[in-house]
Scaffold this motif. Sequence first.
Motif, PDB file in Angstrom:
ATOM      1  N   PRO A   1      -2.431 -15.176  15.257  1.00 55.32           N
ATOM      2  CA  PRO A   1      -2.302 -14.214  14.167  1.00 55.32           C
ATOM      3  C   PRO A   1      -0.886 -13.676  14.022  1.00 55.32           C
ATOM      4  O   PRO A   1      -0.041 -13.846  14.910  1.00 55.32           O
ATOM      5  N   ARG A   2      -0.649 -12.984  12.927  1.00 57.22           N
ATOM      6  CA  ARG A   2       0.628 -12.313  12.673  1.00 57.22           C
ATOM      7  C   ARG A   2       0.362 -11.084  11.813  1.00 57.22           C
ATOM      8  O   ARG A   2      -0.422 -11.147  10.861  1.00 57.22           O
ATOM      9  N   LEU A   3       1.016  -9.968  12.136  1.00 56.26           N
ATOM     10  CA  LEU A   3       0.837  -8.735  11.396  1.00 56.26           C
ATOM     11  C   LEU A   3       2.167  -8.005  11.324  1.00 56.26           C
ATOM     12  O   LEU A   3       2.862  -7.863  12.338  1.00 56.26           O
ATOM     13  N   SER A   4       2.526  -7.534  10.139  1.00 55.80           N
ATOM     14  CA  SER A   4       3.740  -6.736   9.994  1.00 55.80           C
ATOM     15  C   SER A   4       3.494  -5.581   9.036  1.00 55.80           C
ATOM     16  O   SER A   4       2.758  -5.717   8.045  1.00 55.80           O
ATOM     17  N   LEU A   5       4.111  -4.436   9.349  1.00 52.71           N
ATOM     18  CA  LEU A   5       4.074  -3.247   8.513  1.00 52.71           C
ATOM     19  C   LEU A   5       5.508  -2.814   8.249  1.00 52.71           C
ATOM     20  O   LEU A   5       6.287  -2.629   9.188  1.00 52.71           O
ATOM     21  N   THR A   6       5.885  -2.673   6.996  1.00 51.41           N
ATOM     22  CA  THR A   6       7.229  -2.230   6.642  1.00 51.41           C
ATOM     23  C   THR A   6       7.117  -1.078   5.646  1.00 51.41           C
ATOM     24  O   THR A   6       6.214  -1.045   4.797  1.00 51.41           O
ATOM     25  N   LYS A   7       8.040  -0.150   5.761  1.00 50.55           N
ATOM     26  CA  LYS A   7       8.032   1.010   4.872  1.00 50.55           C
ATOM     27  C   LYS A   7       9.464   1.466   4.637  1.00 50.55           C
ATOM     28  O   LYS A   7      10.272   1.527   5.568  1.00 50.55           O
ATOM     29  N   THR A   8       9.779   1.789   3.372  1.00 52.23           N
ATOM     30  CA  THR A   8      11.099   2.269   3.006  1.00 52.23           C
ATOM     31  C   THR A   8      10.980   3.617   2.303  1.00 52.23           C
ATOM     32  O   THR A   8      10.216   3.756   1.340  1.00 52.23           O
ATOM     33  N   TRP A   9      11.698   4.602   2.822  1.00 53.91           N
ATOM     34  CA  TRP A   9      11.862   5.863   2.149  1.00 53.91           C
ATOM     35  C   TRP A   9      13.265   5.893   1.535  1.00 53.91           C
ATOM     36  O   TRP A   9      13.933   4.865   1.473  1.00 53.91           O
ATOM     37  N   ASP A  10      13.740   7.021   1.136  1.00 49.99           N
ATOM     38  CA  ASP A  10      15.016   7.131   0.435  1.00 49.99           C
ATOM     39  C   ASP A  10      16.155   6.484   1.217  1.00 49.99           C
ATOM     40  O   ASP A  10      16.796   5.543   0.765  1.00 49.99           O
TER      41      ASP A  10
ATOM     42  N   TRP B   1       0.843  -1.191   0.000  1.00 54.59           N
ATOM     43  CA  TRP B   1       0.000   0.000   0.000  1.00 54.59           C
ATOM     44  C   TRP B   1       0.880   1.243   0.000  1.00 54.59           C
ATOM     45  O   TRP B   1       2.090   1.186   0.204  1.00 54.59           O
ATOM     46  N   ASP B   2       0.256   2.396  -0.160  1.00 58.97           N
ATOM     47  CA  ASP B   2       1.012   3.646  -0.213  1.00 58.97           C
ATOM     48  C   ASP B   2       1.730   3.935   1.100  1.00 58.97           C
ATOM     49  O   ASP B   2       2.870   4.388   1.109  1.00 58.97           O
ATOM     50  N   PHE B   3       1.055   3.663   2.228  1.00 55.37           N
ATOM     51  CA  PHE B   3       1.642   4.011   3.525  1.00 55.37           C
ATOM     52  C   PHE B   3       2.606   2.954   4.040  1.00 55.37           C
ATOM     53  O   PHE B   3       3.477   3.238   4.857  1.00 55.37           O
ATOM     54  N   ALA B   4       2.481   1.692   3.558  1.00 52.30           N
ATOM     55  CA  ALA B   4       3.373   0.633   4.037  1.00 52.30           C
ATOM     56  C   ALA B   4       3.117  -0.657   3.271  1.00 52.30           C
ATOM     57  O   ALA B   4       2.073  -0.825   2.618  1.00 52.30           O
ATOM     58  N   ASN B   5       4.070  -1.565   3.351  1.00 55.11           N
ATOM     59  CA  ASN B   5       3.854  -2.933   2.902  1.00 55.11           C
ATOM     60  C   ASN B   5       3.207  -3.693   4.048  1.00 55.11           C
ATOM     61  O   ASN B   5       3.756  -3.763   5.156  1.00 55.11           O
ATOM     62  N   VAL B   6       2.048  -4.273   3.810  1.00 57.62           N
ATOM     63  CA  VAL B   6       1.250  -4.907   4.853  1.00 57.62           C
ATOM     64  C   VAL B   6       1.254  -6.412   4.658  1.00 57.62           C
ATOM     65  O   VAL B   6       1.025  -6.913   3.550  1.00 57.62           O
ATOM     66  N   LEU B   7       1.511  -7.125   5.740  1.00 59.55           N
ATOM     67  CA  LEU B   7       1.431  -8.587   5.737  1.00 59.55           C
ATOM     68  C   LEU B   7       0.588  -9.003   6.931  1.00 59.55           C
ATOM     69  O   LEU B   7       0.917  -8.682   8.075  1.00 59.55           O
ATOM     70  N   ALA B   8      -0.515  -9.711   6.676  1.00 61.33           N
ATOM     71  CA  ALA B   8      -1.415 -10.177   7.731  1.00 61.33           C
ATOM     72  C   ALA B   8      -1.648 -11.668   7.554  1.00 61.33           C
ATOM     73  O   ALA B   8      -1.994 -12.126   6.460  1.00 61.33           O
ATOM     74  N   GLY B   9      -1.445 -12.416   8.629  1.00 61.58           N
ATOM     75  CA  GLY B   9      -1.615 -13.855   8.549  1.00 61.58           C
ATOM     76  C   GLY B   9      -2.333 -14.407   9.756  1.00 61.58           C
ATOM     77  O   GLY B   9      -2.368 -13.795  10.828  1.00 61.58           O
ATOM     78  N   ILE B  10      -2.926 -15.580   9.574  1.00 62.77           N
ATOM     79  CA  ILE B  10      -3.586 -16.269  10.681  1.00 62.77           C
ATOM     80  C   ILE B  10      -3.397 -17.767  10.487  1.00 62.77           C
ATOM     81  O   ILE B  10      -3.369 -18.260   9.343  1.00 62.77           O
ATOM     82  N   ARG B  11      -3.237 -18.480  11.597  1.00 60.69           N
ATOM     83  CA  ARG B  11      -2.960 -19.916  11.549  1.00 60.69           C
ATOM     84  C   ARG B  11      -3.799 -20.632  12.598  1.00 60.69           C
ATOM     85  O   ARG B  11      -3.834 -20.233  13.763  1.00 60.69           O
ATOM     86  N   TYR B  12      -4.473 -21.684  12.159  1.00 63.27           N
ATOM     87  CA  TYR B  12      -5.201 -22.564  13.081  1.00 63.27           C
ATOM     88  C   TYR B  12      -4.501 -23.907  13.092  1.00 63.27           C
ATOM     89  O   TYR B  12      -4.237 -24.496  12.039  1.00 63.27           O
TER      90      TYR B  12
END
Length: 462
Positions: A220-229, A197-208
Amino acid sequence: MEYGLSGSLGYGDYSNATWQALDGYQFNLQNNSNSQPTNLSMNLRYNGWDLNAQYEKLKQEDRLLFGDSGLFFSPNQRYTQANELTFLHQAISLGKEWQLNDKLALSSKLTYTSQKPWNSQGQYGHDLSRKINRSRVDVQGLYALADNSSLLIGSHYYYEKAEVSQSYIFDPTVRYFGSNNASNNDYSLYAQYESDWDFANVLAGIRYENHDLAGPELVPRLSLTKTWDKLHTKLIYNEAFKIPQFDTVASAHNAGTPILDPETSKSWEMETGYQLTEATSLVGNLYLLQVDNFIGFNPQSASNTTLGDFRTMGMELQLKWQLDKLHVNANYSYFTVEKSNIDSFTIPSNKDAVLGIPNHMFKADFHYRFTANSRFHLLARVISGQYACTNDPNLICGEPEKLDTIYDVDAFYQFRTTHTLWNFGIKNLFNSNVYAVQPFKGGQSPISHESTRVMLDFQYSF
């Protein structure tokens, strides 16, 4: 067709120092601690099929027997000769990948694993023989929802069986709930969505996952990553749970303290990195880890059980400096206990520390490139004093002692040709006492690693 074969063999003492038990008994580990690791691996890939086979065996001389040298088990006499301790792992897997179209890819894998862990043959009939087998199937699919997003869906199932045929520590005929063998089933379903996405790379996961002993869990698992210059950031939240091993469950049940709840964890992590110059970058990482229903060793009952809850936190800083010929990679890490109600590894006199794990550690790798094929390496570790069990006539732990700070330095010259790689240098340059420390009250006093020694390492690639 692609194929690969690798193997390694080892032979030599893991220590040449004098070892002292908690009750003061001591002997020299040189010529009494021979370790022989063997590793073989084969891989074959053809038209999307992947075949892999593994063989690993560690055979080791053992006169310590978890630190009591035979005193805890009949006939309660010191070992005068080394036992033979072995670990064996064999596995074979067959996988296949299908690219059905531009958006959908499928993969599956069948795996069979056979292991013989902690087997031994020794003096006074101290023999232990057990094995475990597992058959597993994995299936997953990856679907490209758009150019910048995807969905991963998968599942696995495995069946495993453990069996013990000999033991001097317990009665093997009734080890697993009145039998010498036990079996478990486990299956899981999981999904993971990833999108840029524009504000971040989003990764959302869930495991049963549902296991015969641990029961059902949803994590669950959630990560947000973002890279600027020149700046990057990362935020991660993750949950997990631990499936206890056969002998862990049996040990707790037979001691009258059965494991009723699965061990679970929650972790939070934040990272920020910045490219200071073209040659220099700095990365910082903070984490918080909460563990509930921790399963560990209880020294009072000499068995495994649910010990309680704890929370730890820490940080890590990494500096990289890369010039034309000189590269420097320095790393500092900090660890502390934020909260704990567990006595079997915490330190009464220091609530921020635990057995075996240092609160501070600094590592640095300096290497200078003379030519494209030769370079000099200097590897350094500074480890703050670890707490360890060192003195107790009852062979449990006593009052933990803080060991000296460790200064461990290796220096070597590396030369590479088309097919060969040579490393020649000195290990443990300052002859520092580098210890292996048991991270819980289990009766094992620290074991010193090898002293200063000359190193020659040769590798050949076909």
